[in-house]
Scaffold this motif. Structure first.
Motif, PDB file in Angstrom:
ATOM      1  N   TYR A  14       0.841  -0.997   0.046  1.00 39.75           N
ATOM      2  CA  TYR A  14       0.038  -0.079   0.016  1.00 39.75           C
ATOM      3  C   TYR A  14       1.042   1.128  -0.029  1.00 39.75           C
ATOM      4  CZ  TYR A  14       0.407  -1.313   4.894  1.00 39.75           C
ATOM      5  OH  TYR A  14       1.053  -2.054   6.108  1.00 39.75           O
ATOM      6  N   LEU A  15       2.145   1.117   0.082  1.00 39.66           N
ATOM      7  CA  LEU A  15       2.970   2.347   0.074  1.00 39.66           C
ATOM      8  C   LEU A  15       3.513   2.499  -1.327  1.00 39.66           C
ATOM      9  CD1 LEU A  15       4.949   2.164   3.422  1.00 39.66           C
ATOM     10  CD2 LEU A  15       2.941   3.805   2.631  1.00 39.66           C
ATOM     11  N   ALA A  16       3.516   1.454  -2.324  1.00 41.76           N
ATOM     12  CA  ALA A  16       3.887   1.420  -3.374  1.00 41.76           C
ATOM     13  C   ALA A  16       3.893   2.410  -4.490  1.00 41.76           C
ATOM     14  CB  ALA A  16       3.993  -0.242  -3.980  1.00 41.76           C
ATOM     15  N   GLY A  17       2.968   3.193  -4.423  1.00 42.15           N
ATOM     16  CA  GLY A  17       2.496   4.285  -5.252  1.00 42.15           C
ATOM     17  C   GLY A  17       1.560   3.636  -6.362  1.00 42.15           C
ATOM     18  N   LEU A  18       1.236   4.485  -7.351  1.00 38.44           N
ATOM     19  CA  LEU A  18       0.423   4.138  -8.363  1.00 38.44           C
ATOM     20  C   LEU A  18       0.747   3.051  -9.277  1.00 38.44           C
ATOM     21  CD1 LEU A  18      -2.228   4.813 -10.187  1.00 38.44           C
ATOM     22  CD2 LEU A  18      -0.996   6.504 -11.221  1.00 38.44           C
ATOM     23  N   TRP A  23      -2.133  -1.875 -16.405  1.00 41.57           N
ATOM     24  CA  TRP A  23      -2.157  -3.061 -15.572  1.00 41.57           C
ATOM     25  C   TRP A  23      -3.599  -3.371 -15.417  1.00 41.57           C
ATOM     26  CZ3 TRP A  23       1.492  -6.617 -14.962  1.00 41.57           C
ATOM     27  CH2 TRP A  23       1.368  -7.436 -14.374  1.00 41.57           C
ATOM     28  N   VAL A  24      -4.448  -2.495 -15.060  1.00 39.87           N
ATOM     29  CA  VAL A  24      -6.021  -2.513 -15.171  1.00 39.87           C
ATOM     30  C   VAL A  24      -6.717  -2.499 -16.327  1.00 39.87           C
ATOM     31  CG1 VAL A  24      -8.000  -1.722 -13.914  1.00 39.87           C
ATOM     32  CG2 VAL A  24      -5.800  -1.595 -12.753  1.00 39.87           C
ATOM     33  N   THR A  25      -6.168  -1.557 -17.120  1.00 38.82           N
ATOM     34  CA  THR A  25      -7.132  -1.196 -18.281  1.00 38.82           C
ATOM     35  C   THR A  25      -6.939  -2.009 -19.421  1.00 38.82           C
ATOM     36  OG1 THR A  25      -5.596   0.525 -19.112  1.00 38.82           O
ATOM     37  CG2 THR A  25      -7.308   1.280 -17.714  1.00 38.82           C
ATOM     38  N   VAL A  92      -1.855   0.170  -8.434  1.00 41.60           N
ATOM     39  CA  VAL A  92      -2.855  -0.298  -9.663  1.00 41.60           C
ATOM     40  C   VAL A  92      -3.101  -1.920  -9.199  1.00 41.60           C
ATOM     41  CG1 VAL A  92      -2.226   1.282 -11.364  1.00 41.60           C
ATOM     42  CG2 VAL A  92      -0.903  -0.744 -11.056  1.00 41.60           C
ATOM     43  N   GLU A  93      -2.227  -2.443  -8.588  1.00 45.84           N
ATOM     44  CA  GLU A  93      -2.344  -3.759  -8.270  1.00 45.84           C
ATOM     45  C   GLU A  93      -3.544  -4.197  -7.467  1.00 45.84           C
ATOM     46  OE1 GLU A  93       1.866  -3.173  -9.558  1.00 45.84           O
ATOM     47  OE2 GLU A  93       0.610  -2.307  -8.205  1.00 45.84           O
ATOM     48  N   ILE A  94      -3.667  -3.380  -6.556  1.00 42.79           N
ATOM     49  CA  ILE A  94      -5.026  -3.371  -5.675  1.00 42.79           C
ATOM     50  C   ILE A  94      -6.258  -3.153  -6.285  1.00 42.79           C
ATOM     51  CG2 ILE A  94      -5.692  -2.146  -3.513  1.00 42.79           C
ATOM     52  CD1 ILE A  94      -3.193  -1.901  -2.300  1.00 42.79           C
ATOM     53  N   ALA A 188     -11.723  -9.244  -2.200  1.00 41.15           N
ATOM     54  CA  ALA A 188     -10.591  -9.077  -2.932  1.00 41.15           C
ATOM     55  C   ALA A 188      -9.820  -7.805  -2.580  1.00 41.15           C
ATOM     56  CB  ALA A 188     -11.082  -8.865  -4.467  1.00 41.15           C
ATOM     57  N   LEU A 189     -10.645  -6.889  -2.442  1.00 43.57           N
ATOM     58  CA  LEU A 189      -9.649  -5.736  -1.812  1.00 43.57           C
ATOM     59  C   LEU A 189      -9.011  -5.714  -0.646  1.00 43.57           C
ATOM     60  CD1 LEU A 189      -9.036  -2.549  -2.205  1.00 43.57           C
ATOM     61  CD2 LEU A 189     -11.387  -2.115  -0.832  1.00 43.57           C
TER      62      LEU A 189
END
Length: 262
Positions: A14-18, A23-25, A92-94, A188-189
């Motif tokens: 959660y600290l990794a940044g965007l 990766w999503v789109t 984005v992985e989250i 999942a979140l």
């Protein structure tokens, strides 16, 4: 000639940044057949599911307090309309964990009875606050930097909130899910938050807070593995399929089994 490149491995995630929004789109568009709005004059990305029920909008706003990502689903059958939002610095992985679960064709979706089960297993602890008939059930990460809260009113969760922050600094990012969000997406979140696998980032894209409050290590991987990571992810998602029912054998000629010789 193949060569290696330097990468950073960032934990907690959660600290990794965007990261890279594709990766999503890209998997949504190529693997899940979500259509894109083709309007060059609109400075945002809009993806719509094939059944026209779900829509993902990415609308970067100069105001960092406004969410960049909005995922909405219309009312359908017994499922009420729901929405989820994510701020600009949400990894984005989250977000992908949620969209992957949403588009998974496997049925029925499975979610634990206790939405906090995965977080507890990862060492998150649970203080509880009460305010009359309204209470806040929350889980806090072992390092105290991430928090999940469920606003409960009259024994019913009305909203889920995820927040990552460092003391004495502005909140890094927030995510919201309303109370109608399907439980398996909430799960999942939370599972993505609890996942202890470091996230890969380019060395020059590691957020300062990840270096000062997280665990960042460097490594070398092949340039090919980085270049094709998104393609491999998209292919894997495209290969998901709804389980087919077992085929009933067609009656045919009766074949007598041979007895074993004794």
């Amino acid at each position: 000639m193949p060569h290696d490149i330097d990468i950073a491995l960032v934990a907690p995630r959660y600290l990794a940044g965007l990261g890279d929004p594709t990766w999503v789109t890209v998997p949504l568009h190529r693997a899940c057949r979500w259509s894109t709005a083709k309007d060059p004059l609109v400075p945002r990305v809009i993806l719509t599911s094939p059944d026209q029920l779900a829509q993902l909008r990415i609308a970067p706003d100069p105001d960092p307090a406004e969410p960049w990502w909005t995922l909405r689903h219309a009312h359908h059958g017994d499922q009420r309309a729901w929405s989820a939002t994510f701020d600009a610095h949400t990894p984005v992985e989250i977000i992908a964990a949620v969209t992957d679960a949403l588009t998974d064709p496997a049925t029925p979706p499975v979610a634990p009875d206790d939405p906090y089960e995965t977080l507890r297993a990862a060492g998150w602890h649970a203080p509880r606050h009460h305010d009359g008939r309204t209470s806040i059930e929350s889980m806090i990460s072992p390092d105290g930097l991430a928090r999940v809260a469920g606003l409960v009113h009259e024994h019913r969760t009305t909203r889920w909130v995820v927040e990552t922050s460092v003391p004495h600094l502005p909140t890094l990012w927030r995510a919201y899910m309303d109370n109608n969000t399907p439980p398996h997406l909430v799960s999942a979140l939370f599972g993505a938050l609890a996942d202890e696998t470091p996230l890969v980032r380019e060395l020059h894209r590691v957020p300062h807070l990840a270096a000062t409050h997280g665990r960042t290590t460097t490594g070398r991987v092949s340039a090919e593995s980085v270049a094709f990571a998104l393609e491999h992810r998209t292919t894997a998602l495209a290969q998901r399929s709804t389980p087919t029912p077992p085929v009933t054998p067609t009656p045919g000629p009766h074949v007598r089994k041979q007895r074993r010789a004794r």
